[in-house]
Design a protein around this motif. Sequence first.
Motif, PDB file in Angstrom:
ATOM      1  N   SER A 179     -14.378  -8.766  -3.829  1.00 61.07           N
ATOM      2  CA  SER A 179     -13.586  -9.419  -2.783  1.00 61.07           C
ATOM      3  C   SER A 179     -12.979  -8.423  -1.797  1.00 61.07           C
ATOM      4  CB  SER A 179     -12.478 -10.268  -3.411  1.00 61.07           C
ATOM      5  OG  SER A 179     -11.685  -9.477  -4.267  1.00 61.07           O
TER       6      SER A 179
ATOM      7  N   THR B 158      -9.259  -3.034  -8.956  1.00 61.60           N
ATOM      8  CA  THR B 158      -9.961  -3.981  -8.078  1.00 61.60           C
ATOM      9  C   THR B 158     -10.484  -3.294  -6.824  1.00 61.60           C
ATOM     10  OG1 THR B 158      -7.946  -4.582  -6.913  1.00 61.60           O
ATOM     11  CG2 THR B 158      -8.485  -5.882  -8.874  1.00 61.60           C
ATOM     12  N   THR B 159     -10.284  -1.977  -6.720  1.00 62.88           N
ATOM     13  CA  THR B 159     -10.929  -1.191  -5.666  1.00 62.88           C
ATOM     14  C   THR B 159     -11.777  -0.129  -6.368  1.00 62.88           C
ATOM     15  OG1 THR B 159      -9.153   0.473  -5.526  1.00 62.88           O
ATOM     16  CG2 THR B 159      -8.965  -1.446  -4.078  1.00 62.88           C
TER      17      THR B 159
ATOM     18  N   ASP C 186      -0.715   2.514  -9.946  1.00 60.06           N
ATOM     19  CA  ASP C 186       0.293   3.586  -9.997  1.00 60.06           C
ATOM     20  C   ASP C 186       1.676   3.000 -10.223  1.00 60.06           C
ATOM     21  OD1 ASP C 186      -1.725   5.333  -9.482  1.00 60.06           O
ATOM     22  OD2 ASP C 186      -0.855   6.207  -7.676  1.00 60.06           O
TER      23      ASP C 186
ATOM     24  N   GLU D 219       0.875  -1.184   0.000  1.00 61.24           N
ATOM     25  CA  GLU D 219       0.000   0.000   0.000  1.00 61.24           C
ATOM     26  C   GLU D 219       0.908   1.228   0.000  1.00 61.24           C
ATOM     27  OE1 GLU D 219      -3.098  -0.187   3.000  1.00 61.24           O
ATOM     28  OE2 GLU D 219      -3.350  -2.323   2.604  1.00 61.24           O
TER      29      GLU D 219
ATOM     30  N   THR E 107      -6.009   7.853 -15.038  1.00 54.72           N
ATOM     31  CA  THR E 107      -5.258   9.093 -14.793  1.00 54.72           C
ATOM     32  C   THR E 107      -3.784   8.914 -15.163  1.00 54.72           C
ATOM     33  OG1 THR E 107      -4.428   8.738 -12.523  1.00 54.72           O
ATOM     34  CG2 THR E 107      -6.724   9.448 -12.736  1.00 54.72           C
TER      35      THR E 107
ATOM     36  N   GLY F  38      -5.257   1.583  -6.373  1.00 51.65           N
ATOM     37  CA  GLY F  38      -4.393   2.675  -6.828  1.00 51.65           C
ATOM     38  C   GLY F  38      -2.922   2.338  -6.680  1.00 51.65           C
ATOM     39  N   SER F  39      -2.572   1.613  -5.623  1.00 51.40           N
ATOM     40  CA  SER F  39      -1.149   1.322  -5.385  1.00 51.40           C
ATOM     41  C   SER F  39      -0.561   0.505  -6.533  1.00 51.40           C
ATOM     42  CB  SER F  39      -0.986   0.560  -4.063  1.00 51.40           C
ATOM     43  OG  SER F  39      -1.421   1.360  -2.992  1.00 51.40           O
TER      44      SER F  39
HETATM   45  P1  NAD Z   1      -4.573   0.020  -2.393  1.00 48.28           P
HETATM   46  O1  NAD Z   1      -4.309  -0.174  -3.819  1.00 48.28           O
HETATM   47  O2  NAD Z   1      -3.417   0.468  -1.534  1.00 48.28           O
HETATM   48  O3  NAD Z   1      -5.231  -1.291  -1.814  1.00 48.28           O
HETATM   49  C1  NAD Z   1      -5.618  -1.357  -0.457  1.00 48.28           C
HETATM   50  C2  NAD Z   1      -5.558  -2.805   0.028  1.00 48.28           C
HETATM   51  O4  NAD Z   1      -6.611  -3.537  -0.560  1.00 48.28           O
HETATM   52  C3  NAD Z   1      -4.281  -3.519  -0.364  1.00 48.28           C
HETATM   53  O5  NAD Z   1      -3.849  -4.292   0.733  1.00 48.28           O
HETATM   54  C4  NAD Z   1      -4.684  -4.407  -1.528  1.00 48.28           C
HETATM   55  O6  NAD Z   1      -3.903  -5.558  -1.616  1.00 48.28           O
HETATM   56  C5  NAD Z   1      -6.131  -4.732  -1.166  1.00 48.28           C
HETATM   57  N1  NAD Z   1      -7.018  -5.002  -2.294  1.00 48.28           N
HETATM   58  C6  NAD Z   1      -7.149  -4.303  -3.437  1.00 48.28           C
HETATM   59  N2  NAD Z   1      -8.152  -4.797  -4.190  1.00 48.28           N
HETATM   60  C7  NAD Z   1      -8.664  -5.858  -3.517  1.00 48.28           C
HETATM   61  C8  NAD Z   1      -9.702  -6.770  -3.789  1.00 48.28           C
HETATM   62  N3  NAD Z   1     -10.489  -6.697  -4.878  1.00 48.28           N
HETATM   63  N4  NAD Z   1      -9.935  -7.754  -2.880  1.00 48.28           N
HETATM   64  C9  NAD Z   1      -9.196  -7.846  -1.745  1.00 48.28           C
HETATM   65  N5  NAD Z   1      -8.207  -6.993  -1.429  1.00 48.28           N
HETATM   66  C10 NAD Z   1      -7.937  -5.995  -2.313  1.00 48.28           C
HETATM   67  O7  NAD Z   1      -5.759   1.071  -2.156  1.00 48.28           O
HETATM   68  P2  NAD Z   1      -6.355   2.227  -3.048  1.00 48.28           P
HETATM   69  O8  NAD Z   1      -7.074   3.099  -2.106  1.00 48.28           O
HETATM   70  O9  NAD Z   1      -7.062   1.712  -4.219  1.00 48.28           O
HETATM   71  O10 NAD Z   1      -5.065   3.010  -3.585  1.00 48.28           O
HETATM   72  C11 NAD Z   1      -4.376   3.926  -2.759  1.00 48.28           C
HETATM   73  C12 NAD Z   1      -3.159   4.441  -3.470  1.00 48.28           C
HETATM   74  O11 NAD Z   1      -3.544   5.083  -4.700  1.00 48.28           O
HETATM   75  C13 NAD Z   1      -2.428   5.492  -2.650  1.00 48.28           C
HETATM   76  O12 NAD Z   1      -1.037   5.376  -2.823  1.00 48.28           O
HETATM   77  C14 NAD Z   1      -2.938   6.792  -3.235  1.00 48.28           C
HETATM   78  O13 NAD Z   1      -2.071   7.878  -3.006  1.00 48.28           O
HETATM   79  C15 NAD Z   1      -3.021   6.431  -4.701  1.00 48.28           C
HETATM   80  N6  NAD Z   1      -3.936   7.260  -5.513  1.00 48.28           N
HETATM   81  C16 NAD Z   1      -3.651   7.372  -6.829  1.00 48.28           C
HETATM   82  C17 NAD Z   1      -4.471   8.127  -7.656  1.00 48.28           C
HETATM   83  C18 NAD Z   1      -4.121   8.266  -9.108  1.00 48.28           C
HETATM   84  O14 NAD Z   1      -4.848   8.924  -9.858  1.00 48.28           O
HETATM   85  N7  NAD Z   1      -3.060   7.682  -9.568  1.00 48.28           N
HETATM   86  C19 NAD Z   1      -5.611   8.765  -7.143  1.00 48.28           C
HETATM   87  C20 NAD Z   1      -5.891   8.612  -5.793  1.00 48.28           C
HETATM   88  C21 NAD Z   1      -5.056   7.852  -4.992  1.00 48.28           C
END
Ligand code: NAD
Length: 373
Positions: free
Chosen positions: A182, A138-139, A101, A69, A147, A97-98
């Motif tokens: 999930s 997947t989130t 990105d 993350e 983006t 997003g992690s």
């Molecule tokens: P994340 O990608 O960090 O995921 C959060 C947790 O959920 C992780 O442990 C991951 O393994 C788990 N996970 C993800 N999908 C799952 C699924 N379908 N089932 C079970 N577990 C799952 O969380 P996020 O909030 O999506 O992304 C946050 C990151 O994105 C931060 O670094 C943030 O700064 C960045 N971000 C990027 C943008 C962009 O435009 N690039 C915009 C906003 C935020």
Amino acid sequence: MEEWKFYMPTRIRFGWGRFKEIRQVVDELKGKKIFLVTSRHFAKKYGFLDKLADYLKGLAVEIYAEIEENPSIETVDRGAVKCKETTSDLVIGLGGGSAMDAGKAIAMLQKNPGSIREYLDQERVCQAKGLPVITLPTTSGTGSEVTPFTVIFHPAKKAKPAIAPPENFPDVALVDPELTTSMPFEVAASTGLDALCQAVEGFWSTQGNPVTRSLAFQTIKLAMENLESACFEKDRDSVTNMALASHLTGIEMSNIGNTSIHPLSYPITIDYGVPHGFACAIFLPEVIRFNASAIKDRFRDLLALLNLPNPEVFADKVDSLMEKLKAPTRLSKLGVKEEDFPGIAKRGMGRSTAWNPRPMTEEDIIQICRSIF
Ligand code: NAD
């Protein structure tokens, strides 16, 4: 009539069950050696990797399931080296997003020299489009699939800087809401609140235009009406609507960025380990109150859409949604101390803070922190 421009080069496929179209998309982009970038654990645990192996049968697929993350410079650089070693010709970013990105950054570094740190520190600029990128979210929160932003944790600076060269727009976003089912409750709640925050920031940004505002309005309505049921009932309609909300706010944000809330979230995530969406949302109700007087006319349109009498009731509604979703609403509960406020205020001012509709100073942020302590 105001002048404006809008740019969206990413091709989009949206719909329940469309994950299976990944092979078609890969073939369209002429990918033969795939570098799959994904988060630790979840992709294997929930069967995403088995499905992908099936869909991509016959192609070489190298799996880099190392993304944490808030991905770090080190993780991205290591992935970029591995991608080069495998002579991959296409990157898939599968995850939240992690992972998306990190996938975008790794793809960029295949055609641009050096470490991602040099780009974050503005010592280098992106000169060339990287490998083709397919994003598979997947989130339902960041909209990163559409983006050019790559937000990376910079340990030496204790910051989360971003780069956003136009070359970094993914080539194709394949958005299958079923992939989000999930998500554990906390991830669904936190990421959904991120989508809401992004949309509210898009709604009031001084950088906004008629396209971004339309997307922001639609997203706010979708999130306010569907987030609770997407987390508790997980029914197909509300899950799809949250995937749509996240996606639309990604399109909006891709052109205008955020305002004051996202930069404020970074010290809260880095210093207190709070998930990104929760770290944003804790500021949302108070920043709505802070901005209300500056944008009375625009609020009138939003309030009519949501059928609410005034911004205070909107802020209260967000507060009560957060309570239901078990999101933190008080800084003190996260381990924040009053003496931390000046540091949060200093590090929580980003470039986009200037796009807040009401100028926000460090003293204002300290006052906001006091109100939500
Ligand atoms: P994340 O990608 O960090 O995921 C959060 C947790 O959920 C992780 O442990 C991951 O393994 C788990 N996970 C993800 N999908 C799952 C699924 N379908 N089932 C079970 N577990 C799952 O969380 P996020 O909030 O999506 O992304 C946050 C990151 O994105 C931060 O670094 C943030 O700064 C960045 N971000 C990027 C943008 C962009 O435009 N690039 C915009 C906003 C935020």
